[in-house]
Write a protein that holds these residues in place. Structure first.
Motif, short mmCIF file in Angstrom:
data_model
loop_
_atom_site.label_atom_id
_atom_site.label_comp_id
_atom_site.label_asym_id
_atom_site.label_seq_id
_atom_site.Cartn_x
_atom_site.Cartn_y
_atom_site.Cartn_z
N ARG A 158 0.83 -1.21 0.00
CA ARG A 158 0.00 0.00 0.00
C ARG A 158 0.87 1.26 0.00
N ASN A 174 -7.26 -0.17 -3.40
CA ASN A 174 -8.14 -0.21 -2.22
C ASN A 174 -9.47 -0.90 -2.53
N LYS A 177 -9.12 -4.58 -1.93
CA LYS A 177 -8.32 -4.93 -0.75
C LYS A 177 -8.70 -6.29 -0.16
#
Length: 241
Positions: A158, A174, A177
């Protein structure tokens, strides 16, 4: 192509290629469970279609993916043969029916995160580089203590997206995720079943990425990240060759 084939193939597309996914995973399970030995020939297309209850186009899509994974090889005029038996742990650690999706997520990550690493090497700040090195140290501690390290691994990747300074790449990652965490959980669990050298190898790949970012070498960072993610994908099927 018959009307049945067209309908079934279209249904597979509409459902995220579910039929091909199911065929892929069932053939994979046959191999993992040693119903077909390494070096043995798989049943014919006709036999597999009947057993799996899918059309030939759907089966061929599943077989193409097994070839890409190195699990099977095809010999012209002879058929398809088992080339590699994935570790049984791959099926044990993966949520039911998720292997095909995990493989696709690796493809997604190779595209997104390789570009993020490229940009990070151009744009990272000293503070962001420091954060990456802190994340590396956290992963080192996971190896030393035998911790799984899923959160630490995810944080490392990330932070590279953050250092790339492109909010769209970060948002894309994201959005996936949960799927990414499933893949990381699987690959790190598999690594814990191996020798310590396996975890060190994975960590060396992380260091290579950060080294390229620190040296501000975008193409080297891109290639290091792509190699790392593609290696992770292959390690899922790192059983007996």
């Amino acid at each position: 192509m018959t009307s049945l084939d067209t309908d079934q193939l279209g249904q597979g597309r509409r459902q995220g290629r579910t039929l091909a996914d199911q065929a892929y995973e069932r053939i994979l399970a046959m191999i993992v469970e040693k119903k077909v030995a390494i070096g043995d020939k798989l049943p014919t297309e006709k036999e597999l279609c009947a057993e799996l209850e899918v059309s030939r186009p759907v089966l061929r899509r599943a077989m193409d993916r097994l070839r890409e994974d190195g699990v099977i090889v095809s010999r012209q005029g002879s058929g398809s043969f088992v080339n590699r038996r994935p570790d049984e742990a791959a099926l044990r650690f993966a949520p039911a029916g998720s292997i095909a999706d995990i493989q696709r997520v690796f493809e997604f990550r190779a595209a997104i995160e390789s570009e993020a690493a490229f940009l990070a090497a151009q744009r990272r700040t000293e503070a962001e580089l420091k954060d990456l090195k802190t994340a590396l140290a956290a992963l080192d501690r996971c190896i030393e203590t035998g911790a799984l390290g899923v959160a630490e691994d995810d944080t490392f990747h990330r932070l590279i997206c953050v250092a790339g300074d492109n909010q769209f790449l970060t948002a894309a990652r994201n959005s996936m995720k949960a799927n990414i965490l499933t893949g990381i959980n699987l690959t790190r669990n598999l690594s814990l079943t191996k020798t310590a050298e396996r975890l060190q190898l994975v960590q060396a790949e992380h260091y290579a990425i950060v080294d390229a970012i620190e040296r501000r070498e975008p193409e080297a960072a891109r290639q290091a990240m792509r190699a790392h993610i593609e290696n992770a994908r292959r390690r899922m099927f790192g059983g007996t060759p």
